[in-house]
Design an enzyme around this catalytic site. Structure first.
Site, PDB file in Angstrom:
ATOM      1  N   SER A  85       0.846  -1.191   0.000  1.00 37.65           N
ATOM      2  CA  SER A  85       0.000   0.000   0.000  1.00 37.65           C
ATOM      3  C   SER A  85       0.879   1.237   0.000  1.00 37.65           C
ATOM      4  O   SER A  85       1.980   1.229   0.567  1.00 37.65           O
ATOM      5  CB  SER A  85      -0.894   0.007   1.244  1.00 37.65           C
ATOM      6  OG  SER A  85      -1.470   1.295   1.429  1.00 37.65           O
ATOM      7  N   TYR A 105      -0.430  -0.458  10.645  1.00 33.83           N
ATOM      8  CA  TYR A 105      -0.793  -0.859   9.288  1.00 33.83           C
ATOM      9  C   TYR A 105       0.313  -0.430   8.319  1.00 33.83           C
ATOM     10  O   TYR A 105       0.776  -1.233   7.501  1.00 33.83           O
ATOM     11  CB  TYR A 105      -2.123  -0.230   8.859  1.00 33.83           C
ATOM     12  CG  TYR A 105      -2.507  -0.618   7.450  1.00 33.83           C
ATOM     13  CD1 TYR A 105      -3.008  -1.886   7.178  1.00 33.83           C
ATOM     14  CD2 TYR A 105      -2.329   0.263   6.385  1.00 33.83           C
ATOM     15  CE1 TYR A 105      -3.336  -2.265   5.884  1.00 33.83           C
ATOM     16  CE2 TYR A 105      -2.650  -0.105   5.086  1.00 33.83           C
ATOM     17  CZ  TYR A 105      -3.157  -1.367   4.843  1.00 33.83           C
ATOM     18  OH  TYR A 105      -3.475  -1.745   3.545  1.00 33.83           O
TER      19      TYR A 105
END
EC number: 1.1.1.300
Length: 207
Positions: A63, A88
């Site tokens: 990501s 994350y």
């Protein structure tokens, strides 16, 4: 390994996003455990078959949020402090470092490894994000207007898994089916190697 004689493509795409602090069955912080360690172990267990099936490909879904992560070797399991957004991002940075180090180790084997950013996709990955009730209609409108559908979000993974354009390409990072530049921290080979060594111990590949 029991059922298949060859493995042409492995796409590592399991993910959990900004969940409350939880641990996996094995005692790892959930985001680091699912997003990084699970893929690390699965890939290592399948490497023999991937090599025997060469030319083969490994695709790691990361990501763009990797940009906000840091690999803190003193607290990989987030037991000292936990920030769901930071954790994350750290797991996504780990994905890229893992792909780079694996690509280095697989040079000359016919197995390629690349990572990617799929874009913001309309899935239930964001189920742990709390959106105020009054803002939900607006959020839904925005997501329909600007987020990718799952089919659109899968395109870069499919491209890396199957396109002749990237035959022999390894250790790179892609977005929208094009190679993208990485920040220096995602290209730090010393950190990548150290993360690999620690991950091997964490998942029990090395005692």
């Amino acid at each position: 390994l029991k059922e298949e004689s060859r493995l042409d493509v492995l796409i590592n795409n399991a993910g959990i996003f900004q969940c409350p602090y939880m641990k996996t069955e094995d005692g790892f912080e959930m985001q680091f455990g699912v997003n990084h360690l699970g893929h690390f172990l699965l890939t290592n267990l399948l490497l023999g078959l991937l090599k025997n099936s060469a030319p083969s490909r490994i695709v790691v879904v990361s990501s763009k949020l990797y940009k906000y992560g840091e690999i803190n070797f003193e607290d990989l399991n987030s037991e000292i402090s936990y920030n769901k957004s930071f954790c994350y991002s750290r797991s996504k940075l780990a994905n890229i470092l893992f792909a780079r180090e694996l690509a280095r180790r697989l040079e000359g084997t016919g197995v390629t490894v690349n990572s990617l950013h799929p874009g913001i996709v309309r899935t239930n990955l964001g189920r742990h994000v709390n959106i105020p009730l009054l803002a939900k209609p607006l959020f839904n409108l925005v997501s329909w207007a600007f987020f990718k559908t799952p089919l659109e979000g899968a395109q870069t993974s499919i491209y890396l898994a199957s396109s002749p354009d990237v035959e022999g390409v390894s250790g790179k990072y892609f977005g929208d089916c094009k190679e993208e530049e990485l920040l220096p921290k995602a290209m730090d080979d010393l950190v990548a190697r150290k993360l690999w060594d620690i991950s091997e111990v964490m998942v029990g590949l090395l005692k």
